[in-house]
Design an enzyme around this catalytic site. Structure first.
Site, mmCIF file in Angstrom:
data_model
loop_
_atom_site.group_PDB
_atom_site.id
_atom_site.type_symbol
_atom_site.label_atom_id
_atom_site.label_comp_id
_atom_site.label_asym_id
_atom_site.label_seq_id
_atom_site.Cartn_x
_atom_site.Cartn_y
_atom_site.Cartn_z
ATOM 1 N N CYS A 16 104.441 41.458 107.779
ATOM 2 C CA CYS A 16 105.342 42.558 107.430
ATOM 3 C C CYS A 16 106.329 42.006 106.403
ATOM 4 C CB CYS A 16 106.079 43.070 108.661
ATOM 5 S SG CYS A 16 107.165 41.833 109.380
ATOM 6 N N HIS A 44 105.739 33.688 114.953
ATOM 7 C CA HIS A 44 104.972 33.314 116.150
ATOM 8 C C HIS A 44 103.539 33.043 115.722
ATOM 9 C CE1 HIS A 44 108.295 34.921 118.493
ATOM 10 N NE2 HIS A 44 108.224 36.020 117.798
ATOM 11 N N HIS A 77 114.136 37.798 112.556
ATOM 12 C CA HIS A 77 114.748 38.387 113.762
ATOM 13 C C HIS A 77 116.270 38.405 113.718
ATOM 14 C CE1 HIS A 77 110.874 38.270 115.549
ATOM 15 N NE2 HIS A 77 110.836 36.990 115.806
ATOM 16 N N CYS A 99 115.575 40.207 108.345
ATOM 17 C CA CYS A 99 114.940 41.377 107.737
ATOM 18 C C CYS A 99 115.989 42.464 107.497
ATOM 19 C CB CYS A 99 113.856 41.891 108.680
ATOM 20 S SG CYS A 99 113.138 43.428 108.123
ATOM 21 N N GLU A 129 115.131 38.602 118.491
ATOM 22 C CA GLU A 129 115.781 39.742 117.835
ATOM 23 C C GLU A 129 116.802 40.387 118.779
ATOM 24 O OE1 GLU A 129 113.148 42.674 115.986
ATOM 25 O OE2 GLU A 129 114.630 44.235 116.372
ATOM 26 N N CYS A 192 110.720 50.081 113.647
ATOM 27 C CA CYS A 192 110.432 49.713 112.261
ATOM 28 C C CYS A 192 109.231 50.484 111.721
ATOM 29 C CB CYS A 192 110.150 48.213 112.197
ATOM 30 S SG CYS A 192 109.477 47.721 110.627
ATOM 31 N N SER A 265 103.187 38.958 112.367
ATOM 32 C CA SER A 265 103.328 37.561 111.943
ATOM 33 C C SER A 265 101.972 36.889 111.747
ATOM 34 C CB SER A 265 104.196 36.786 112.936
ATOM 35 O OG SER A 265 103.772 37.007 114.243
HETATM 36 S S1 SF4 Z 1 111.936 44.956 111.338
HETATM 37 FE FE1 SF4 Z 1 110.626 43.367 112.180
HETATM 38 S S2 SF4 Z 1 108.546 44.228 112.040
HETATM 39 FE FE2 SF4 Z 1 109.847 45.433 110.686
HETATM 40 S S3 SF4 Z 1 109.613 44.491 108.672
HETATM 41 FE FE3 SF4 Z 1 111.413 43.590 109.652
HETATM 42 S S4 SF4 Z 1 110.674 41.738 110.651
HETATM 43 FE FE4 SF4 Z 1 108.890 42.997 110.201
#
Ligand code: SF4
Length: 323
Positions: A16, A44, A77, A99, A129, A192, A265
């Protein structure tokens, strides 16, 4: 003799964007010759961690393990404000790989606290997270599976928010349940979109094939959810971490088309390797000879510009396909 003739890779798979960014930031820092740590495993996924290690990136569990003057990459996270402050106090060079979606969750939580809501956070306790999010709302009530939801109290003003990778159906269900627990209920949907799209594409692939293989870390919640969704749509499914975990051609039964998907991941190269392995192991004689080519075709079909994520260097075949 194997019966598998073809493999399909679910469309919007691979890293992602949050994971890709964090991995790329760690690579860039190490390649620039800095002593680079990641705070916790950046993903992970053993293979990715090993490849970062080969570039000199060292994961650390806590800031006290960081060498003086080193660079610390924060993974997707995110972290608590306390840890961020501690890194600043130590004068470490922090590269923030949190992110952008998780940063938005953290901001939302901060606002909910300021506005005085009793906060319920749908998430896996102790997931990094969730630990990071709790740094912004220490009194939030963390709930996960449905049998846990009885713990939610009745309060006048309540807010519901979620860890990014929770399944949308679960969030909706909890929201419905909470309607009767509060006079005012504020719902902040932080599931997400990448997770949602991946689940949709996995279900679409599972409906087209005779058998599914889900690739991802055993402890990856979003990977397990993909496996569960395949089961729900009635596709026989197995979950593996690596191509080498596939050793028994018997598991594929008389499947002729096999689908492959992976968690956020899991690099897309792993999906290609698994696709190839399936054909080598359980393919028809023709599919066995062409295993590499068929797996590459499946990868190209999945690697559409609209939805591809990869941390491959520019100029590689896959990255070119992604542009
Ligand atoms: S929120 Fe989590 S799943 Fe969504 S893009 Fe960001 S890291 Fe990836």
């Amino acid at each position: 003799m194997g019966m598998v003739q073809d493999v399909r890779i679910a469309k919007r798979t691979g890293f992602c964007y949050g994971v890709r960014e964090a991995v790329d930031k760690a690579k860039e820092a190490a390649d620039a010759g800095r002593i680079t740590h990641t705070l916790g495993q950046v993903v992970h996924n053993e293979g990715v961690v090993a490849s970062l290690h080969a570039r000199g990136v060292q994961p650390i569990q806590g800031l006290d393990e960081a060498l003086d003057g080193s660079t610390v990459v924060i993974r997707a996270h995110g972290i608590t404000p306390t840890v961020r402050q501690a890194a600043a106090d130590r004068g470490l060079d922090v590269i923030d790989g949190t992110c952008s979606w998780v940063l938005a969750e953290q901001r939302e939580l901060r606002k909910l606290v300021e506005d005085g809501y009793t906060i319920v956070l749908l998430g896996t306790p102790n997931h990094p997270e969730v630990v990071g999010l709790l740094g912004f709302a220490p009194d939030a009530i963390v709930v996960d599976e449905e049998d846990d939801w009885d713990r939610i109290p009745r309060r006048k003003r309540m807010a519901l928010i979620t860890q990014s990778t929770q399944p949308p159906w679960k969030f909706e269900r909890l929201a419905a349940r909470m309607v009767n627990l509060a006079h005012e209920l504020k719902i902040v949907n932080t599931v997400c979109p990448v997770t949602i799209r991946r689940q949709e594409d996995t279900v679409a692939t599972a409906r087209e094939v005779d058998f599914m293989v889900v690739v991802g870390g055993r402890s990856s919640a979003n990977t397990k959810e993909l496996t569960r969704l395949c089961e729900i749509v009635g596709a026989p499914v197995i979950q593996v971490e690596h191509a080498r975990d596939l050793a028994d051609p018997g598991v594929f039964g008389d499947a002729t088309v096999v689908g492959v998907t992976g968690g956020t991941s899991t690099p897309i190269e792993d999906l290609q390797a698994v696709a190839e392995r399936i054909l080598e192991l359980a393919g028809t004689p023709e599919a066995r000879t062409r295993a590499g080519a068929i797996a590459l075709e499946a990868l190209d079909a999945a690697a559409t510009p609209a939805g591809r994520t990869s941390s491959l260097p520019r100029g590689s075949g896959v990255a070119a396909a992604a542009r």
